[in-house]
Design an enzyme around this catalytic site. Sequence first.
Site, PDB file in Angstrom:
ATOM      1  N   GLN B 131       0.767  -1.601  -0.119  1.00  0.00           N
ATOM      2  CA  GLN B 131       0.394  -0.168  -0.293  1.00  0.00           C
ATOM      3  C   GLN B 131       1.149   1.495   0.221  1.00  0.00           C
ATOM      4  O   GLN B 131       1.159   1.627   1.237  1.00  0.00           O
ATOM      5  CB  GLN B 131      -0.987   0.242   1.475  1.00  0.00           C
ATOM      6  CG  GLN B 131      -2.095   1.637   1.256  1.00  0.00           C
ATOM      7  CD  GLN B 131      -2.292   0.936   2.976  1.00  0.00           C
ATOM      8  OE1 GLN B 131      -2.090   0.259   3.869  1.00  0.00           O
ATOM      9  NE2 GLN B 131      -3.060   2.361   2.868  1.00  0.00           N
ATOM     10  N   GLY B 132       0.888   2.089  -1.341  1.00  0.00           N
ATOM     11  CA  GLY B 132       1.674   3.003  -1.174  1.00  0.00           C
ATOM     12  C   GLY B 132       0.915   4.047  -0.741  1.00  0.00           C
ATOM     13  O   GLY B 132       0.865   5.434  -1.974  1.00  0.00           O
ATOM     14  N   SER B 134       0.978   6.585   2.470  1.00  0.00           N
ATOM     15  CA  SER B 134       1.491   7.659   3.392  1.00  0.00           C
ATOM     16  C   SER B 134       3.441   8.229   2.768  1.00  0.00           C
ATOM     17  O   SER B 134       3.769   7.465   2.040  1.00  0.00           O
ATOM     18  CB  SER B 134       2.383   6.680   5.172  1.00  0.00           C
ATOM     19  OG  SER B 134       1.744   6.108   5.366  1.00  0.00           O
ATOM     20  N   SER B 166       4.576  -1.228   4.264  1.00  0.00           N
ATOM     21  CA  SER B 166       4.648  -2.826   4.676  1.00  0.00           C
ATOM     22  C   SER B 166       5.147  -3.425   3.614  1.00  0.00           C
ATOM     23  O   SER B 166       3.918  -3.699   2.550  1.00  0.00           O
ATOM     24  CB  SER B 166       3.982  -3.068   5.477  1.00  0.00           C
ATOM     25  OG  SER B 166       4.063  -2.073   7.027  1.00  0.00           O
ATOM     26  N   GLU B 249     -13.527  -0.888   5.766  1.00  0.00           N
ATOM     27  CA  GLU B 249     -11.674  -2.088   6.172  1.00  0.00           C
ATOM     28  C   GLU B 249     -11.458  -1.449   6.875  1.00  0.00           C
ATOM     29  O   GLU B 249     -10.804  -2.555   7.773  1.00  0.00           O
ATOM     30  CB  GLU B 249     -10.743  -2.524   4.889  1.00  0.00           C
ATOM     31  CG  GLU B 249     -11.479  -1.974   3.202  1.00  0.00           C
ATOM     32  CD  GLU B 249     -12.269  -3.365   3.202  1.00  0.00           C
ATOM     33  OE1 GLU B 249     -13.089  -3.902   3.047  1.00  0.00           O
ATOM     34  OE2 GLU B 249     -11.902  -4.625   3.481  1.00  0.00           O
ATOM     35  N   GLU B 379      -4.169   9.023  18.146  1.00  0.00           N
ATOM     36  CA  GLU B 379      -4.949  10.353  18.077  1.00  0.00           C
ATOM     37  C   GLU B 379      -5.677  10.675  16.720  1.00  0.00           C
ATOM     38  O   GLU B 379      -7.214  11.546  17.516  1.00  0.00           O
ATOM     39  CB  GLU B 379      -3.534  11.847  18.158  1.00  0.00           C
ATOM     40  CG  GLU B 379      -2.569  11.095  19.322  1.00  0.00           C
ATOM     41  CD  GLU B 379      -1.822  10.092  19.539  1.00  0.00           C
ATOM     42  OE1 GLU B 379      -1.653   8.988  18.436  1.00  0.00           O
ATOM     43  OE2 GLU B 379      -1.382   9.339  20.504  1.00  0.00           O
TER      44      GLU B 379
END
Lengths: 334, 396
Positions: B131-132, B134, B166, B249, B379
């Site tokens: 998953q690209g 961030s 990841s 999800e 947060e």
Amino acid sequence: MTDHDLTPDDFTDTARAVMNACAGAGGTAARMSLLAEAGLPGILAPEAAGGMDLPLGFAVPVLAAAGRGFLAAPLLETMLLARAFAGVDDAVAADLAAGTTCATIAWSGAFDGTTGLVGAAPLAAESDRVLVFRTDGTAVLVSKGEGVEVEAAATLEVDRPEDNIRLSKAAGPELPAERVAQLKAEAQVLRAALILGAAEDCLDRASAYAQERVQFGKPLSAYQAIQHSLARDCLAVETIRNSIARSLSPHCATPAAAARATFVGAARLGSRVAESAIQVHGGMGFTWDVPLHRHLRMVKTLAAQGGAADLLEAVAAELMAGEDSEAEEMKRAG
Amino acid sequence: MTQTALAETGPETPNVAAHARAWLDANLPGTLREDRLQDRAPTVPELCEWEAKLHRAGLVGATWPERYGGGGRSLRDHLDISREIGRTPMPESVNSIGKELAGPIIMAVGTDAQKDAYLPAILEMRDIWCQGFSEPNAGSDLAGLRTRAVQTSEGWVINGQKIWTSGASKSSRCLLLCRTGSVEDRHRGLVLFAVKTDTPGVDIREIRSIDGARHFCEVFFNNVVVPEADLLGSPDEGWAAATRVLSIERATNRMHRAWRFENQLRHLVRACAADPATRRLVETDYRRQIAAVSVDIDLLKGHVETLVGSLIDGNEIGPRGSLPKLFWSEAHQNFAALALEIVSQFPVTMSDDLKAVKQRMEDIYLKARAETIYAGTTEIQLGIIAKRILRLNRGA
């Protein structure tokens, strides 16, 4: 279950209106009459006992409204007694469902057949009858009078103060042990429902106060410290609500363990929400007139009445014994 | 309701849980058991083989349409299977991004050709996805991302950098979020791609994480040319649909989690109680605290099971997905801290059973640090609850 199109949510508005009316009524008996006019004490009792024969889930919004509305009446106890005595003594059950008998339960201690003291009986001083547990697992619904004396006890509760009962004899309609066990199990989810209502009201009051109280030129709700504290309270309230729903769902594989965890969790989380609401109110929160302490007192008292600490010990004992109730349940189903 | 993998409602199958349990008991290799002392971590090919086998047994992709290799079953069946997967001490999927994020997004916005090409490959473990999203300057504030996609006659040309990706070094496809305009556009002009990670110009570097593992990566894109066929939805539309999928999800991924936590707790208790040197730790010293963790796990089940019921009834999740995420991540950290305190008191001389539980709990403790960070930090979740559920920003 009777065929009906009712859902538990249909009771919310009625219950809240009745609780408002009860807040203005003088005395427990008057409040029980108002509750009975709306059919609420008999909501769980079979029709033969004048009840509505609804599943436990229907009592949840009613008791949540009671918790929210500081109801000063033994409604939880009366609901459970009307259901438990149906089929055992229909006349007693019908009186309870109709609100003509005001009854409560001595949640703490057990009578050994000779003499003794039982306690944690909400509003016993204003009730006609008290269910007393016996050491053999059965219970008896005693009437106040000779051999059954109500004694004032130290109690944290303001709205449903607890009394002790001094017994030298215990005669009256009796409940067999399995009915007593069922009553105690059902009480767990119903206590969680009372706590849910109280916690919702604490959160509502704290959120409203945070939005109106201005300090340093901004409402408290504009400060992230306050936002996050209220967000955690919201999570706590929703955790109680979801756990109640799960333990009453037909899809729940382990309703007994779920009900126990629901009550133990509600006792902990409900206290947290009430404490936090007091904190958000600042000095106002510490005053007698702001009723948050009444919610906190109720939650703590319910935790003790339901034996939250003992139930945690029961959870530990099952874990140590390696019992996986869900796996057992599945093997039986499979 | 939004058309997603999880919203597919197939028939409920009786005894699906019994089938899952029997199959898992019979087929999980000893080398993959997380409750046994292992001398090495399983390799990616070993994990892929196991997960492909799980799929052939009908335990993965239960709610996906049969056309794409799924089971065409109900969400309730998925929950029943998830309980059994959770109770089994097996590794987490190396392709959960494919199965629980890319797959559902492709199902929502992909073309028929894309669905046919990508979806079965995910379940069969022919494609592992990463998953690209961030970036170094766009973590919690995703709308600040800078990676840019420019449409040319040869296709889309992508330049930029992703981080905390990841599993990128083990993946074959990347679900890549870029923008077509400038950073000032914030949420406008965002576009999603399915980029092959062996495309020239893609440079993947592993980052060692606090647990010593090298799953974490940073990924550089230098004039990477992506064919039009790998664009997921049109610009804006793809991202809008993806955010709807993401909200579901976030609340439903790794649905087995509560039951896996329970398996971890039971492993700890069982191993300690069986050894005279450690019995006192669980039976006396930490008895009530262990029971409190067990109560937390039941409360988590309440969130999961109620949410599944609500989805089956056709309700939207929206910001309420933050509630279970916040609850499970903190409950698991509390458990992990307790477990570490217990295993840190094990004697020097230990049985293999104690070594196994110590190894597992230490790993859980370290990995759990990430759980309150990824998929929206604690947060961020608190902010979502405060602003979008409690509506505390009104008048502020």
